[in-house]
Enzyme design. Structure first.
Site, PDB file in Angstrom:
ATOM      1  N   SER A 173       0.849  -1.190   0.000  1.00  0.00           N
ATOM      2  CA  SER A 173       0.000   0.000   0.000  1.00  0.00           C
ATOM      3  C   SER A 173       0.881   1.234   0.000  1.00  0.00           C
ATOM      4  O   SER A 173       2.040   1.194   0.417  1.00  0.00           O
ATOM      5  CB  SER A 173      -0.888  -0.003   1.247  1.00  0.00           C
ATOM      6  OG  SER A 173      -1.550   1.238   1.407  1.00  0.00           O
ATOM      7  N   TYR A 186      -2.182  -0.508  10.441  1.00  0.00           N
ATOM      8  CA  TYR A 186      -2.182  -0.850   9.017  1.00  0.00           C
ATOM      9  C   TYR A 186      -0.890  -0.394   8.359  1.00  0.00           C
ATOM     10  O   TYR A 186      -0.249  -1.159   7.619  1.00  0.00           O
ATOM     11  CB  TYR A 186      -3.389  -0.194   8.341  1.00  0.00           C
ATOM     12  CG  TYR A 186      -3.564  -0.562   6.885  1.00  0.00           C
ATOM     13  CD1 TYR A 186      -4.150  -1.771   6.527  1.00  0.00           C
ATOM     14  CD2 TYR A 186      -3.162   0.306   5.872  1.00  0.00           C
ATOM     15  CE1 TYR A 186      -4.325  -2.114   5.198  1.00  0.00           C
ATOM     16  CE2 TYR A 186      -3.329  -0.023   4.536  1.00  0.00           C
ATOM     17  CZ  TYR A 186      -3.909  -1.239   4.199  1.00  0.00           C
ATOM     18  OH  TYR A 186      -4.070  -1.573   2.876  1.00  0.00           O
TER      19      TYR A 186
END
Length: 305
Positions: A173, A186
């Site tokens: 990501s 995350y």
């Protein structure tokens, strides 16, 4: 080799690689064939995992689909067959559990064969400020988003090394490159995923296993439901990505054996700026691009039985 020769080699190869990169901006890279390759995709039951499976199905790959959602995974398998896949194998696997990963991996090796393309795509997001994140969800984030990569590599990398042939694909990501307020666990897991994939890629080169390729994918938010409710401040500069577009870019990156894929292209500029700008200016840029409020309206994907 002495200092002079090492330095000369560095300069000559640096110029060559820079020119090569410039040429490749204008000359299409020849894409490899994945026909007959055994490709495992984790998190294949929905979202980007499903879209990648359908696109690779048309290219002749033998698909091995993993997901904790048995119903969604079976749907993906059926859709893959309808899209031209010759061989599709769906397995229910909880990627937060090490022993289950090893158990299902052994089953795959016995029933299908040695995986030659591994796409670690399964992921979860808490969507809460760090101080409000339950310990159990923080642990789950790390187990699925990074520790699962360790165990899948342990299970399938040895066969790739033995044949000096394979491809390790990490769906990370942009939050694995730049910290985001409200995504502490995350971001930690995705930073780890990027670092792990980079390190193993370098190990392969150091061991002379140049046939084992590595692709690291760092997209901005993708419209799959996982980050439902999140808003981007300047959509023309940092758009929430169309899922089909993102999946096709990933497929192309694998076929072209790209080492890194950042989406959208503006992420490459922002990542470079982060590494050269003063910290206070980086924080100011974060405010400008909305990094402090991206998940203020996060709802996430609706949970289904």
């Amino acid at each position: 080799m002495n200092f002079f020769l090492e330095t000369l080699r560095l300069l000559v190869l640096s110029i060559y690689f820079m020119l090569e990169s410039l040429v490749l901006l204008f000359v299409p890279v020849r894409k490899k064939s994945v026909a007959g390759e055994i490709m495992l995709i984790t998190g294949a039951g929905s979202g980007i995992g499903r879209l990648m499976a359908l696109k690779f199905a048309r290219l002749g790959a033998t698909l091995v689909l993993w997901d904790i959602n048995q119903t969604g995974n079976k749907e993906t398998a059926q859709l893959a067959k309808e899209n031209g896949a010759v061989r599709v194998h769906a397995y229910t696997c909880d990627c937060s559990k090490r022993q289950e990963i090893y158990r299902v991996a052994d089953q795959v090796k016995k029933e299908v064969g040695d995986v030659s393309i591994l796409i670690n795509n399964a992921g979860v997001v808490t969507g809460k400020k760090f101080i409000d994140s339950p310990d159990s969800l923080v642990e789950k984030t790390m187990e699925v988003n990074i520790l699962a990569h360790f165990w899948t590599y342990k299970a399938f990398l040895p066969a790739m090394m033995a044949s000096n042939h394979g491809h390790l694909v990490t769906i990370a990501s942009s939050a694995g490159l730049i910290g985001v307020s409200g995504l502490a666990d995350y971001c930690a897991s995705k930073f780890a995923a990027v670092g792990f994939a980079e390190s193993v890629g370098l190990e392969m080169l150091a061991l002379g296993k140049s046939g084992v390729k590595t692709t690291i994918v760092c997209p901005y938010f993708i419209h799959t439901g996982m980050f439902e409710g999140c808003q981007t401040k300047w959509p023309r500069v940092l758009p929430i990505l169309n899922a089909d577009y993102a999946a096709q870019r990933i497929v192309n990156a694998v076929l072209e054996e790209q080492s890194y894929l950042l989406m959208p292209r503006s992420m490459s500029i922002m990542n470079a700026m982060k590494n050269i700008l003063p910290v206070k200016l980086s924080v100011l840029m974060g405010h400008y691009f909305g990094a402090f409020s991206l998940i203020d309206h996060f709802t996430g994907r609706e949970k289904k039985d």
